[in-house]
Design a protein around this motif. Structure first.
Motif, PDB file in Angstrom:
ATOM      1  N   LEU A  55       0.859  -1.183   0.000  1.00  0.00           N
ATOM      2  CA  LEU A  55       0.000   0.000   0.000  1.00  0.00           C
ATOM      3  C   LEU A  55       0.889   1.225   0.000  1.00  0.00           C
ATOM      4  O   LEU A  55       1.700   1.427   0.918  1.00  0.00           O
ATOM      5  CB  LEU A  55      -0.914   0.016   1.239  1.00  0.00           C
ATOM      6  N   ILE A  56       0.786   2.036  -1.044  1.00  0.00           N
ATOM      7  CA  ILE A  56       1.602   3.248  -1.187  1.00  0.00           C
ATOM      8  C   ILE A  56       0.713   4.447  -0.891  1.00  0.00           C
ATOM      9  O   ILE A  56      -0.248   4.713  -1.630  1.00  0.00           O
ATOM     10  CB  ILE A  56       2.192   3.357  -2.598  1.00  0.00           C
ATOM     11  N   ILE A  57       1.036   5.170   0.233  1.00  0.00           N
ATOM     12  CA  ILE A  57       0.258   6.357   0.592  1.00  0.00           C
ATOM     13  C   ILE A  57       1.182   7.568   0.375  1.00  0.00           C
ATOM     14  O   ILE A  57       2.096   7.840   1.162  1.00  0.00           O
ATOM     15  CB  ILE A  57      -0.204   6.289   2.060  1.00  0.00           C
ATOM     16  N   GLU A  58       0.969   8.304  -0.708  1.00  0.00           N
ATOM     17  CA  GLU A  58       1.858   9.407  -1.133  1.00  0.00           C
ATOM     18  C   GLU A  58       1.022  10.453  -1.860  1.00  0.00           C
ATOM     19  O   GLU A  58       0.294  10.138  -2.806  1.00  0.00           O
ATOM     20  CB  GLU A  58       2.946   8.859  -2.039  1.00  0.00           C
TER      21      GLU A  58
ATOM     22  N   ALA B  96      -2.695   5.325  -2.742  1.00  0.00           N
ATOM     23  CA  ALA B  96      -3.623   6.264  -2.100  1.00  0.00           C
ATOM     24  C   ALA B  96      -3.061   7.670  -2.254  1.00  0.00           C
ATOM     25  O   ALA B  96      -1.850   7.894  -2.132  1.00  0.00           O
ATOM     26  CB  ALA B  96      -3.792   5.919  -0.629  1.00  0.00           C
ATOM     27  N   ILE B  97      -3.951   8.649  -2.501  1.00  0.00           N
ATOM     28  CA  ILE B  97      -3.494  10.002  -2.826  1.00  0.00           C
ATOM     29  C   ILE B  97      -3.233  10.853  -1.582  1.00  0.00           C
ATOM     30  O   ILE B  97      -2.611  11.905  -1.672  1.00  0.00           O
ATOM     31  CB  ILE B  97      -4.519  10.709  -3.737  1.00  0.00           C
ATOM     32  N   ASP B  98      -3.692  10.443  -0.406  1.00  0.00           N
ATOM     33  CA  ASP B  98      -3.404  11.161   0.840  1.00  0.00           C
ATOM     34  C   ASP B  98      -3.696  10.231   2.009  1.00  0.00           C
ATOM     35  O   ASP B  98      -4.020   9.048   1.828  1.00  0.00           O
ATOM     36  CB  ASP B  98      -4.219  12.459   0.942  1.00  0.00           C
ATOM     37  N   GLY B  99      -3.616  10.770   3.219  1.00  0.00           N
ATOM     38  CA  GLY B  99      -3.770   9.955   4.409  1.00  0.00           C
ATOM     39  C   GLY B  99      -5.153   9.374   4.559  1.00  0.00           C
ATOM     40  O   GLY B  99      -5.322   8.193   4.908  1.00  0.00           O
ATOM     41  N   GLU B 100      -6.176  10.165   4.339  1.00  0.00           N
ATOM     42  CA  GLU B 100      -7.546   9.679   4.491  1.00  0.00           C
ATOM     43  C   GLU B 100      -7.843   8.591   3.462  1.00  0.00           C
ATOM     44  O   GLU B 100      -8.460   7.555   3.784  1.00  0.00           O
ATOM     45  CB  GLU B 100      -8.527  10.846   4.342  1.00  0.00           C
TER      46      GLU B 100
ATOM     47  N   HIS C 194      -5.021  -8.263   3.731  1.00  0.00           N
ATOM     48  CA  HIS C 194      -4.253  -8.750   2.582  1.00  0.00           C
ATOM     49  C   HIS C 194      -3.059  -7.856   2.241  1.00  0.00           C
ATOM     50  O   HIS C 194      -2.265  -8.207   1.362  1.00  0.00           O
ATOM     51  CB  HIS C 194      -5.172  -8.855   1.343  1.00  0.00           C
ATOM     52  N   ILE C 195      -2.957  -6.727   2.912  1.00  0.00           N
ATOM     53  CA  ILE C 195      -1.807  -5.818   2.675  1.00  0.00           C
ATOM     54  C   ILE C 195      -0.614  -6.333   3.457  1.00  0.00           C
ATOM     55  O   ILE C 195      -0.687  -6.548   4.677  1.00  0.00           O
ATOM     56  CB  ILE C 195      -2.158  -4.381   3.078  1.00  0.00           C
ATOM     57  N   ASP C 196       0.561  -6.495   2.762  1.00  0.00           N
ATOM     58  CA  ASP C 196       1.760  -7.055   3.410  1.00  0.00           C
ATOM     59  C   ASP C 196       2.703  -5.985   3.938  1.00  0.00           C
ATOM     60  O   ASP C 196       3.463  -6.227   4.885  1.00  0.00           O
ATOM     61  CB  ASP C 196       2.516  -7.935   2.402  1.00  0.00           C
ATOM     62  N   ILE C 197       2.700  -4.802   3.356  1.00  0.00           N
ATOM     63  CA  ILE C 197       3.612  -3.738   3.789  1.00  0.00           C
ATOM     64  C   ILE C 197       3.034  -2.401   3.354  1.00  0.00           C
ATOM     65  O   ILE C 197       2.330  -2.311   2.335  1.00  0.00           O
ATOM     66  CB  ILE C 197       5.030  -3.946   3.230  1.00  0.00           C
ATOM     67  N   VAL C 198       3.314  -1.331   4.150  1.00  0.00           N
ATOM     68  CA  VAL C 198       2.795   0.005   3.855  1.00  0.00           C
ATOM     69  C   VAL C 198       3.988   0.963   3.703  1.00  0.00           C
ATOM     70  O   VAL C 198       4.884   1.000   4.560  1.00  0.00           O
ATOM     71  CB  VAL C 198       1.877   0.520   4.975  1.00  0.00           C
ATOM     72  N   LEU C 199       3.996   1.710   2.588  1.00  0.00           N
ATOM     73  CA  LEU C 199       4.958   2.802   2.381  1.00  0.00           C
ATOM     74  C   LEU C 199       4.205   4.111   2.622  1.00  0.00           C
ATOM     75  O   LEU C 199       3.288   4.449   1.862  1.00  0.00           O
ATOM     76  CB  LEU C 199       5.545   2.758   0.978  1.00  0.00           C
ATOM     77  N   LEU C 200       4.618   4.839   3.671  1.00  0.00           N
ATOM     78  CA  LEU C 200       3.815   5.957   4.165  1.00  0.00           C
ATOM     79  C   LEU C 200       4.606   7.275   4.114  1.00  0.00           C
ATOM     80  O   LEU C 200       5.681   7.388   4.701  1.00  0.00           O
ATOM     81  CB  LEU C 200       3.385   5.667   5.616  1.00  0.00           C
TER      82      LEU C 200
END
Length: 768
Positions: free
Chosen positions: A651-654, A677-681, A693-699
């Motif tokens: 999951l890429i949140i940037e 994802a385009i922002d935090g919300e 099902h998400i294995d890793i988050v890039l925040l």
């Protein structure tokens, strides 16, 4: 003869009546200015020597003597040319047995001088009587018993008596001292038989009882046998003068009281610079007693280097130059130097003698306080300026790092896609990557001087950091520069960002080499010394450096024997973008980064410098107090040589479109399932949708609507939530430390190497 001779001896003469012959003693010829061998003059000639009056008197007396034999005596005036003399003449007659006068004889004596003395005495007595009578002061002549033999009008008028009253009184009756105890000894002194004049002041009363201050002067007069003949007493009315003296004494006492109690030092020096007056405050200022100063030259409080200047200033001031006030550096008896503010005034007496009246105020403490205040204000201004620049730098760094990350990431993506391509394509891409890395380091320095660039906060060995930097630095410096290393044993670790501290050391070493370069051209040898030690600092030193009290510090010192730092730029060397190097030779961020980075590690920086001798920078770091601190530096990640065990979901949140799309392409090409994802919300909503099902988050950290920190707090509430890696262009050190303590797996600063990012992600996933 030009001047008539005067003689005191008696001469003789005889006159034979029968023969008419005159016989003289030899001295008579001299009395009448005749030669010794001259013939005695006849009677008629003799008469011509006298004035007509004297000649007539003599002629009459001679005729009478011849007739009657009567003797005679005259004082005759002799006229000899322009000179006049007086002769005393005595004559006797001799008779025969018949009673007839047959001879006259006599004696002649020159009494000119005696008659002149008599006249002078008479004139003197007349003048003396007139002087006494008309004198403006009271005069009395006293007998040995104190009786008033004579008084003048002024004496009688002064005491209010008539001269008749005074004839019946003694001096003791007239002078009635009000203070009897004082008066009796005084009168005894006046009446004593000492052979000297007396000059006394007495408080008396007039005949009518009114008070009177008199000045009595007494002169005793003695005869040849030493017996007192009389006393001459003069009396002056000094009532007004005594009143003035009392008033002046009161003013003098008041002035002395003011001077002696003044808080500032006051002194008076004569034309030669010798002390003639000092007050207690002046003595206390310089540590001398009054006796040690009076009569000495003021140069005793002047330092040797200012002696000539002080002497010239004093001479010019005495001569009329008013410019003598101002600050001086003066010396106490114990050798301690003081900052003194001097104010001077010139005093010229009626006799023409000139004096310098000086006030001195010790402003040493005030000046030190003012200097400290100036330093504090300057430090505050510098702090405020650095804070403002830091806010600007952090904002610029965030945006700039996002741009650089996008550029570098896309270059890396192209390099992956174009592996094996022609160098005409790969070389320009590598140049772009190199330029981006240089720009990233510049941003890192911006954050460093702004005290906002600490990416990690771990315990690390500072001695290892020094050696690492020296290994790199030693390969690039001039071989004429010798490196000295002195590291104390068992040096404590410090807590912070080892990469940034290594950059600090490198900046100082590069500056040291640049400072030595001009001296190498002159044929001198260069020396750079690095010293690390564990020290305790005195309380005042800790305050001056604004360090936390009651603890030790690790001090790293970097010294060189270069040209030194000019005094005029001491206050500016830590300013960002300030540099003395040529254009393109420096950014002006090196020392600014050093200062900011050390401060962000809760440390301090100071320097010592001397022209042509070199400079030493001292860095102070608080030591690690937790001996069990976990070293969180990531180990070297081995190259990805095996395929992943499964297809992972990231999951890429940037919020930055370029970076989000870049990361999406990178991970899809690396066989990941990608959710963007385009922002935090948006990121939190998609996590809720696809969990677990998400294995890793890039925040990302800095995003609109909802920050990365708040997103992580929400994610951490899920059980067994996936590992989170923070990707940021800038974040506060405190925030990153807090997130690490809450479980964030890693923090990677933008611009990042995409290959390195893939290795990190792969390692976290495979380690699960």
């Amino acid at each position: 003869m030009a001047e008539m001779q005067r003689f005191s001896q008696v001469e003789t003469w005889e006159y034979d009546v029968d023969t008419g012959k005159i016989s003289w003693s030899p001295g008579l010829f001299k009395l009448y200015n005749l030669p010794p061998n001259a013939t005695e003059p006849d009677y008629e000639t003799l008469l011509s020597f006298y004035t007509p009056e004297s000649a007539a008197a003599l002629q009459a007396s001679v005729s009478e003597a011849l007739k009657t034999g009567k003797s005679y005596q005259h004082e005759l005036v002799v006229q000899l040319g322009n000179q006049t003399a007086i002769h005393s003449c005595i004559s006797y007659a001799l008779r025969d047995s018949n009673g007839k006068v047959y001879k006259l004889f006599g004696f002649v004596r020159d009494i000119t001088d005696l008659k002149a003395a008599e006249r002078a005495l008479q004139e003197s007595e007349a003048r003396f009587r007139s002087l006494i009578e008309h004198a403006p002061v009271g005069i009395a002549i006293l007998s040995p018993q104190g009786t008033l033999l004579q008084v003048n009008t002024a004496f009688a008028r002064l005491f209010g008596y008539s001269t008749a009253d005074l004839a019946e009184l003694s001096f003791k009756d007239i002078v009635k001292p009000e203070d009897t105890d004082l008066g009796q000894p005084v009168m005894h002194e006046i009446r004593s038989d000492e052979r000297r004049a007396h000059d006394l002041a007495l408080r008396c009363r007039r005949k009518d009882g009114s008070p009177l201050w008199i000045k009595v002067s007494s002169m005793p007069i003695y005869d040849n046998a030493g017996q007192l003949l009389y006393e001459i007493v003069t009396v002056q009315d000094i009532t007004a003068m005594k009143s003035l003296e009392d008033s002046l004494q009161e003013h003098k006492d008041l002035l002395e009281s003011v001077i002696n109690t003044a808080a500032i030092g006051i002194c008076v020096t004569d034309e030669e610079g010798r002390y003639v007056m000092v007050n207690p405050a002046y003595c206390n200022t310089y540590g001398y007693s009054k006796e040690e100063l009076l009569g000495q030259h003021f140069s005793m409080v002047i330092p040797n280097e200012d002696q000539l200047k002080a002497s010239k200033t004093h001479s010019a001031f005495i001569a009329g130059d008013p410019n003598s006030s101002g600050e001086w550096r003066l010396k106490r008896k114990d050798g301690r130097l003081l900052d003194i503010y001097v104010t001077a005034g010139r005093l010229v007496r009626k006799d023409g003698k000139r004096f310098k009246v000086t006030t001195v105020e010790d402003i040493t403490e005030r000046k030190r306080a003012a200097e400290k205040l100036q330093e504090t204000e300057a430090a505050l201004r510098q702090s405020q300026k650095m804070e403002a620049i830091g806010v600007l730098a952090s904002g610029v760094a965030h945006d700039f790092n996002n741009i650089l990350a996008a550029i570098l990431g896309n270059v890396k993506l192209l390099q992956r896609r174009l592996q094996g391509s022609d160098e005409q394509i790969t070389v320009p891409l590598q140049r772009i990557a190199t330029s981006v890395n240089r720009a990233a380091k510049l941003v890192q320095q911006l954050l460093g001087f702004a005290r906002k660039g600490k990416y990690q906060s771990i315990a690390f060995d500072v001695s290892a950091a020094i050696r690492t930097v020296l290994d790199i630095f030693s390969q690039s410096i001039d071989r004429r520069i010798r490196l000295n290393l002195n590291i104390a044993p068992q040096l404590p670790r410090i807590v912070g960002d080892p990469n940034q501290i290594e950059q600090v050391f490198l900046n100082l070493l590069v500056n040291a080499a640049d400072a030595i370069a001009p001296k190498l051209k002159e044929g001198h040898k260069g020396v750079i010394s690095i010293r690390a030690e564990h020290i305790s600092l005195p309380e005042e030193k800790l305050k001056a450096l604004e360090l936390a009290p009651n603890q030790t510090y690790v001090r790293v010192s970097v010294s060189d024997n270069g040209t030194g730092i000019p005094p005029e730029i001491h206050s500016r060397i830590f300013e960002p973008f300030f540099t003395t190097k040529a254009v393109s030779k420096g950014t002006g961020l090196g020392l600014a980064m050093v200062f900011g980075a050390v401060k962000s590690h809760h440390g301090a920086v100071e320097f010592e410098t001397s022209a042509d001798k070199g400079t030493t920078f001292h860095l102070y770091f608080p030591p690690d107090t937790n001996l069990e601190t976990l070293d969180q530096t990531s180990t070297d990640i081995q190259p990805l040589t095996t395929l992943m065990n499964k297809k992972y979901t990231v999951l890429i949140i940037e919020d930055e479109d370029l970076l989000r799309n870049l990361l999406g392409d990178l991970f899809m090409e690396s066989n990941f399932n990608v959710i963007s994802a385009i922002d935090g919300e948006d990121g939190l909503a998609k996590f809720q949708k696809h969990y677990p099902h998400i294995d890793i988050v890039l925040l990302d950290m800095n995003m609109p609507n909802m920050s990365g920190e708040h997103v992580y707090e929400a994610l951490s509430k899920y059980p067994n939530f996936p590992p989170v890696i923070i990707l940021t262009g800038y974040a506060e050190d405190e925030v990153l430390q807090r997130l690490r303590s809450q479980g964030v797996k890693d923090v990677i600063m933008k611009p990042y190497d995409t290959d390195e990012l893939l290795r990190r992600v792969f390692e976290f996933l495979e380690s699960k």
